[in-house]
Scaffold this motif. Structure first.
Motif, PDB file in Angstrom:
ATOM      1  N   TYR A   1       0.812  -1.213   0.000  1.00 58.74           N
ATOM      2  CA  TYR A   1       0.000   0.000   0.000  1.00 58.74           C
ATOM      3  C   TYR A   1       0.845   1.262   0.000  1.00 58.74           C
ATOM      4  CZ  TYR A   1      -3.573  -3.350   1.322  1.00 58.74           C
ATOM      5  OH  TYR A   1      -4.403  -4.434   1.348  1.00 58.74           O
ATOM      6  N   GLY A   2       2.134   1.120  -0.210  1.00 57.29           N
ATOM      7  CA  GLY A   2       2.983   2.301  -0.323  1.00 57.29           C
ATOM      8  C   GLY A   2       3.738   2.677   0.939  1.00 57.29           C
ATOM      9  N   PHE A   3       3.560   1.923   2.020  1.00 58.53           N
ATOM     10  CA  PHE A   3       4.317   2.194   3.235  1.00 58.53           C
ATOM     11  C   PHE A   3       5.705   1.588   3.091  1.00 58.53           C
ATOM     12  CE2 PHE A   3      -0.061   2.365   4.639  1.00 58.53           C
ATOM     13  CZ  PHE A   3      -0.074   3.514   5.407  1.00 58.53           C
ATOM     14  N   ASP A   4       6.708   2.289   3.564  1.00 60.29           N
ATOM     15  CA  ASP A   4       8.070   1.764   3.473  1.00 60.29           C
ATOM     16  C   ASP A   4       8.275   0.574   4.395  1.00 60.29           C
ATOM     17  OD1 ASP A   4       8.788   3.575   1.577  1.00 60.29           O
ATOM     18  OD2 ASP A   4       9.799   4.926   2.943  1.00 60.29           O
ATOM     19  N   GLY A   5       7.763   0.663   5.601  1.00 61.80           N
ATOM     20  CA  GLY A   5       7.950  -0.417   6.555  1.00 61.80           C
ATOM     21  C   GLY A   5       6.988  -0.302   7.713  1.00 61.80           C
ATOM     22  N   MET A   6       6.915  -1.375   8.486  1.00 65.02           N
ATOM     23  CA  MET A   6       5.996  -1.372   9.619  1.00 65.02           C
ATOM     24  C   MET A   6       6.502  -2.313  10.691  1.00 65.02           C
ATOM     25  SD  MET A   6       1.994  -2.430   9.711  1.00 65.02           S
ATOM     26  CE  MET A   6       1.143  -0.882   9.690  1.00 65.02           C
ATOM     27  N   ILE A   7       6.258  -1.917  11.939  1.00 66.67           N
ATOM     28  CA  ILE A   7       6.547  -2.760  13.092  1.00 66.67           C
ATOM     29  C   ILE A   7       5.260  -2.833  13.909  1.00 66.67           C
ATOM     30  CG2 ILE A   7       7.892  -3.020  15.204  1.00 66.67           C
ATOM     31  CD1 ILE A   7      10.013  -1.214  13.908  1.00 66.67           C
TER      32      ILE A   7
ATOM     33  N   ALA B   1      13.731  -0.791  15.636  1.00 66.08           N
ATOM     34  CA  ALA B   1      13.856   0.434  14.831  1.00 66.08           C
ATOM     35  C   ALA B   1      12.796   1.455  15.238  1.00 66.08           C
ATOM     36  CB  ALA B   1      13.712   0.098  13.353  1.00 66.08           C
ATOM     37  N   LEU B   2      13.070   2.702  14.997  1.00 65.01           N
ATOM     38  CA  LEU B   2      12.127   3.779  15.274  1.00 65.01           C
ATOM     39  C   LEU B   2      11.557   4.293  13.953  1.00 65.01           C
ATOM     40  CD1 LEU B   2      14.131   5.768  17.960  1.00 65.01           C
ATOM     41  CD2 LEU B   2      12.332   4.086  18.326  1.00 65.01           C
ATOM     42  N   PHE B   3      10.250   4.528  13.934  1.00 63.79           N
ATOM     43  CA  PHE B   3       9.564   5.062  12.770  1.00 63.79           C
ATOM     44  C   PHE B   3       8.788   6.304  13.171  1.00 63.79           C
ATOM     45  CE2 PHE B   3      10.073   0.741  11.243  1.00 63.79           C
ATOM     46  CZ  PHE B   3      10.195   0.882   9.875  1.00 63.79           C
ATOM     47  N   LYS B   4       8.521   7.143  12.198  1.00 57.46           N
ATOM     48  CA  LYS B   4       7.572   8.228  12.425  1.00 57.46           C
ATOM     49  C   LYS B   4       6.191   7.595  12.412  1.00 57.46           C
ATOM     50  CE  LYS B   4      10.386  11.767  10.308  1.00 57.46           C
ATOM     51  NZ  LYS B   4      10.524  12.736   9.235  1.00 57.46           N
ATOM     52  N   ILE B   5       5.386   7.905  13.408  1.00 57.96           N
ATOM     53  CA  ILE B   5       4.094   7.248  13.545  1.00 57.96           C
ATOM     54  C   ILE B   5       3.091   7.739  12.504  1.00 57.96           C
ATOM     55  CG2 ILE B   5       2.115   6.917  15.062  1.00 57.96           C
ATOM     56  CD1 ILE B   5       4.016   6.921  17.394  1.00 57.96           C
ATOM     57  N   ALA B   6       3.039   9.024  12.250  1.00 58.68           N
ATOM     58  CA  ALA B   6       2.093   9.621  11.303  1.00 58.68           C
ATOM     59  C   ALA B   6       0.661   9.477  11.807  1.00 58.68           C
ATOM     60  CB  ALA B   6       2.271   9.030   9.919  1.00 58.68           C
ATOM     61  N   SER B   7      -0.277   9.807  10.993  1.00 59.86           N
ATOM     62  CA  SER B   7      -1.683   9.841  11.412  1.00 59.86           C
ATOM     63  C   SER B   7      -2.359   8.487  11.388  1.00 59.86           C
ATOM     64  CB  SER B   7      -2.465  10.807  10.517  1.00 59.86           C
ATOM     65  OG  SER B   7      -2.046  12.119  10.758  1.00 59.86           O
ATOM     66  N   ILE B   8      -1.732   7.486  10.831  1.00 59.15           N
ATOM     67  CA  ILE B   8      -2.370   6.177  10.716  1.00 59.15           C
ATOM     68  C   ILE B   8      -2.640   5.569  12.089  1.00 59.15           C
ATOM     69  CG2 ILE B   8      -0.253   4.819  10.497  1.00 59.15           C
ATOM     70  CD1 ILE B   8      -3.375   4.248   8.391  1.00 59.15           C
ATOM     71  N   SER B   9      -1.840   5.936  13.095  1.00 59.09           N
ATOM     72  CA  SER B   9      -2.037   5.357  14.421  1.00 59.09           C
ATOM     73  C   SER B   9      -3.376   5.788  15.025  1.00 59.09           C
ATOM     74  CB  SER B   9      -0.891   5.744  15.357  1.00 59.09           C
ATOM     75  OG  SER B   9      -0.848   7.140  15.529  1.00 59.09           O
ATOM     76  N   LYS B  10      -3.886   6.934  14.644  1.00 58.55           N
ATOM     77  CA  LYS B  10      -5.190   7.385  15.156  1.00 58.55           C
ATOM     78  C   LYS B  10      -6.285   6.396  14.774  1.00 58.55           C
ATOM     79  CE  LYS B  10      -3.800  12.136  14.629  1.00 58.55           C
ATOM     80  NZ  LYS B  10      -3.863  13.246  13.709  1.00 58.55           N
ATOM     81  N   LEU B  11      -6.192   5.859  13.592  1.00 61.16           N
ATOM     82  CA  LEU B  11      -7.177   4.895  13.117  1.00 61.16           C
ATOM     83  C   LEU B  11      -7.162   3.634  13.972  1.00 61.16           C
ATOM     84  CD1 LEU B  11      -9.174   3.978  10.897  1.00 61.16           C
ATOM     85  CD2 LEU B  11      -7.189   3.208   9.611  1.00 61.16           C
TER      86      LEU B  11
END
Length: 125
Positions: free
Chosen positions: A52-58, A88-98
């Motif tokens: 879906y276009g995300f670089d990575g996820m934990i 690793a650390l990621f920028k959370i962005a707005s997706i976490s609100k969902l």
């Protein structure tokens, strides 16, 4: 045609044009993610995120009665080809609100969380 009717007609046309042009701003990739069926396992779902276009996820799951598990997929640094890793650390962005909204709704629905309680009551118990 009277001035009042002309203004109404222009307003209708404007409304239709604005409505159609607003579809440009819809995050269609997220809509697609909501529509398609979920994979069978958490790891498969995390790996699907990279489609879906995300670089990575934990994803860290700490469920009562079981050992915590970490699922990773994609890249921590796509440019340098460094795979995502659990620490690793990621920028959370707005997706976490969902995800927070879904978790809160499920807890409230199963009566494990009261939406009427004050925030202080969670810290005082």
């Amino acid at each position: 045609m009277t001035t009042k009717n002309r203004i109404k007609q222009i307003a209708r046309i404007l409304f239709i044009l604005v409505s159609i042009s607003s579809l440009f701003f819809v995050p269609w990739i997220i809509v697609k993610a909501w529509i398609i069926p979920l994979p069978n396992s958490m790891q498969e779902q995390v790996e699907a995120v990279t489609n879906y276009g995300f670089d990575g996820m934990i994803v860290y799951v700490d469920k009562e009665g079981t050992l915590p598990k970490t699922y990773t997929a994609g890249w921590h640094d796509k440019h340098n080809k460094i795979a995502a890793k659990p620490d690793a650390l990621f920028k959370i962005a707005s997706i976490s609100k969902l995800y927070n909204a879904v978790a809160i709704t499920k807890l409230a629905s199963s009566k494990q969380l009261s939406l009427d309680a004050s925030l202080a009551s969670f810290f005082l118990n």
